[in-house]
Design a protein around this motif. Sequence first.
Motif, PDB file in Angstrom:
ATOM      1  N   ALA A   1     -30.684  96.240  50.639  1.00  0.00           N
ATOM      2  CA  ALA A   1     -29.853  95.952  49.466  1.00  0.00           C
ATOM      3  C   ALA A   1     -30.526  94.965  48.527  1.00  0.00           C
ATOM      4  O   ALA A   1     -30.415  95.074  47.301  1.00  0.00           O
ATOM      5  CB  ALA A   1     -28.497  95.414  49.921  1.00  0.00           C
ATOM      6  N   GLU A   2     -31.251  93.992  49.084  1.00  0.00           N
ATOM      7  CA  GLU A   2     -31.881  92.967  48.248  1.00  0.00           C
ATOM      8  C   GLU A   2     -32.969  93.564  47.361  1.00  0.00           C
ATOM      9  O   GLU A   2     -33.059  93.253  46.175  1.00  0.00           O
ATOM     10  CB  GLU A   2     -32.461  91.860  49.143  1.00  0.00           C
ATOM     11  N   LEU A   3     -33.806  94.425  47.935  1.00  0.00           N
ATOM     12  CA  LEU A   3     -34.844  95.068  47.131  1.00  0.00           C
ATOM     13  C   LEU A   3     -34.235  96.014  46.114  1.00  0.00           C
ATOM     14  O   LEU A   3     -34.708  96.102  44.966  1.00  0.00           O
ATOM     15  CB  LEU A   3     -35.824  95.815  48.042  1.00  0.00           C
ATOM     16  N   TRP A   4     -33.179  96.705  46.498  1.00  0.00           N
ATOM     17  CA  TRP A   4     -32.572  97.664  45.579  1.00  0.00           C
ATOM     18  C   TRP A   4     -31.969  96.967  44.362  1.00  0.00           C
ATOM     19  O   TRP A   4     -31.950  97.541  43.259  1.00  0.00           O
ATOM     20  CB  TRP A   4     -31.519  98.496  46.300  1.00  0.00           C
ATOM     21  N   THR A   5     -31.485  95.741  44.529  1.00  0.00           N
ATOM     22  CA  THR A   5     -30.940  95.017  43.376  1.00  0.00           C
ATOM     23  C   THR A   5     -32.032  94.692  42.357  1.00  0.00           C
ATOM     24  O   THR A   5     -31.735  94.484  41.173  1.00  0.00           O
ATOM     25  CB  THR A   5     -30.266  93.702  43.817  1.00  0.00           C
ATOM     26  N   VAL A   6     -33.287  94.644  42.796  1.00  0.00           N
ATOM     27  CA  VAL A   6     -34.399  94.426  41.868  1.00  0.00           C
ATOM     28  C   VAL A   6     -34.778  95.736  41.192  1.00  0.00           C
ATOM     29  O   VAL A   6     -35.072  95.776  39.991  1.00  0.00           O
ATOM     30  CB  VAL A   6     -35.618  93.838  42.603  1.00  0.00           C
ATOM     31  N   ILE A   7     -34.768  96.833  41.944  1.00  0.00           N
ATOM     32  CA  ILE A   7     -35.257  98.116  41.444  1.00  0.00           C
ATOM     33  C   ILE A   7     -34.240  98.816  40.555  1.00  0.00           C
ATOM     34  O   ILE A   7     -34.584  99.333  39.480  1.00  0.00           O
ATOM     35  CB  ILE A   7     -35.628  99.034  42.627  1.00  0.00           C
ATOM     36  N   GLU A   8     -32.983  98.834  40.970  1.00  0.00           N
ATOM     37  CA  GLU A   8     -31.979  99.664  40.294  1.00  0.00           C
ATOM     38  C   GLU A   8     -31.856  99.385  38.794  1.00  0.00           C
ATOM     39  O   GLU A   8     -31.780 100.338  37.997  1.00  0.00           O
ATOM     40  CB  GLU A   8     -30.615  99.506  40.979  1.00  0.00           C
ATOM     41  N   PRO A   9     -31.843  98.110  38.336  1.00  0.00           N
ATOM     42  CA  PRO A   9     -31.705  97.892  36.888  1.00  0.00           C
ATOM     43  C   PRO A   9     -32.888  98.411  36.077  1.00  0.00           C
ATOM     44  O   PRO A   9     -32.759  98.586  34.855  1.00  0.00           O
ATOM     45  CB  PRO A   9     -31.611  96.355  36.788  1.00  0.00           C
ATOM     46  N   LEU A  10     -34.019  98.668  36.721  1.00  0.00           N
ATOM     47  CA  LEU A  10     -35.200  99.135  35.998  1.00  0.00           C
ATOM     48  C   LEU A  10     -35.213 100.640  35.795  1.00  0.00           C
ATOM     49  O   LEU A  10     -35.978 101.147  34.968  1.00  0.00           O
ATOM     50  CB  LEU A  10     -36.471  98.723  36.758  1.00  0.00           C
ATOM     51  N   LEU A  11     -34.371 101.366  36.545  1.00  0.00           N
ATOM     52  CA  LEU A  11     -34.391 102.816  36.481  1.00  0.00           C
ATOM     53  C   LEU A  11     -33.614 103.311  35.261  1.00  0.00           C
ATOM     54  O   LEU A  11     -32.557 102.769  34.926  1.00  0.00           O
ATOM     55  CB  LEU A  11     -33.774 103.408  37.757  1.00  0.00           C
ATOM     56  N   PRO A  12     -34.117 104.329  34.586  1.00  0.00           N
ATOM     57  CA  PRO A  12     -33.385 104.863  33.424  1.00  0.00           C
ATOM     58  C   PRO A  12     -32.063 105.477  33.849  1.00  0.00           C
ATOM     59  O   PRO A  12     -31.970 106.119  34.908  1.00  0.00           O
ATOM     60  CB  PRO A  12     -34.351 105.929  32.872  1.00  0.00           C
ATOM     61  N   LYS A  13     -31.060 105.257  33.041  1.00  0.00           N
ATOM     62  CA  LYS A  13     -29.731 105.804  33.324  1.00  0.00           C
ATOM     63  C   LYS A  13     -29.624 107.219  32.768  1.00  0.00           C
ATOM     64  O   LYS A  13     -29.947 107.461  31.606  1.00  0.00           O
ATOM     65  CB  LYS A  13     -28.640 104.916  32.717  1.00  0.00           C
ATOM     66  N   VAL A  14     -29.187 108.137  33.592  1.00  0.00           N
ATOM     67  CA  VAL A  14     -29.028 109.536  33.183  1.00  0.00           C
ATOM     68  C   VAL A  14     -27.554 109.897  33.288  1.00  0.00           C
ATOM     69  O   VAL A  14     -26.992 109.922  34.387  1.00  0.00           O
ATOM     70  CB  VAL A  14     -29.885 110.473  34.072  1.00  0.00           C
ATOM     71  N   GLU A  15     -26.944 110.129  32.135  1.00  0.00           N
ATOM     72  CA  GLU A  15     -25.533 110.494  32.115  1.00  0.00           C
ATOM     73  C   GLU A  15     -25.378 111.987  32.424  1.00  0.00           C
ATOM     74  O   GLU A  15     -26.130 112.824  31.906  1.00  0.00           O
ATOM     75  CB  GLU A  15     -24.927 110.185  30.742  1.00  0.00           C
ATOM     76  N   ARG A  16     -24.409 112.301  33.267  1.00  0.00           N
ATOM     77  CA  ARG A  16     -24.155 113.697  33.608  1.00  0.00           C
ATOM     78  C   ARG A  16     -23.385 114.366  32.484  1.00  0.00           C
ATOM     79  O   ARG A  16     -22.443 113.785  31.927  1.00  0.00           O
ATOM     80  CB  ARG A  16     -23.360 113.778  34.919  1.00  0.00           C
TER      81      ARG A  16
END
Length: 274
Positions: free
Chosen positions: A11-26
């Motif tokens: 979870a700790e690493l994912w909190t660093v990575i997730e905000p960097l990923l582009p958001k794709v709206e369905r």
Amino acid sequence: MARPKPWEVDAELWTVIEPLLPKVERRTRHPGRKRHPDRLVFQGILFVLHTGIAWEHLPQELGFGSGMTCWRRLAEWTEAGVWPRLHEALLAKLRSANALDFSRAAVDGPHPRVKGGSKTGRSPVDRGRTGSRHHLITDATGIPLAVTLTGGNRNDVTQLIPLLQAVPPVRGKRGRPRRRPNAVLGDRGYDHDKYRRLVWELGVKPLIARRGIEHGSGLGSQRWVVERAFAHLHWFRRLRIRWEIRDDIHEAFLTLGCALICWRRLAAVQRRHS
């Protein structure tokens, strides 16, 4: 308790990575198949990086999605510039923890085996075999600051300035970001007075061994850290042999590998201080 697999993302690493990923709206109309969760796909990319397995052989039972799904997401995130930003974010965390040492840097550029693609060339030091070169610059403790990819026919010295310029502005402390080390160490492959002058012009002191003199300059006792960093980087099986035809995908794996080394160092620092 079972030891976590190296491709599992906590979870700790994912909190660093997730905000960097582009958001794709369905899409609301004709949404099609639901997009596979980013976290699972990222773990699939890490599985390939760690094991070197072919994309089509990615185990479906682990829930990563298909190999093509993971490859497409890797290409999408590479185009969005995710991996350099992840590396830069982790370098900032290391600097904030006083774990980066800019007093000197070390550079080196070994050859991985290569199966084809762009940024390749006939290596003059590997029996003329076609190959690529990984060029790496680390801080004084061996933390990767930047990595580049060239053809195997490019001399190390030609990449000295690009490596120094590739170091991102590292934040993490008040004031201006830090970008240049005080000095850079290199072996005889970087021995060229022209490039020494160019390094000085960047405000960095060149400490480079000279050809034609006896060994024992003392630089080896300080620059071994870059060789250790390469050992850590090539511990990722996907980086030992270059399988990717597209150079940007191989560079993505390189930068991701550097970011993971930074994450491990950060975790070690946090454990010591806890």
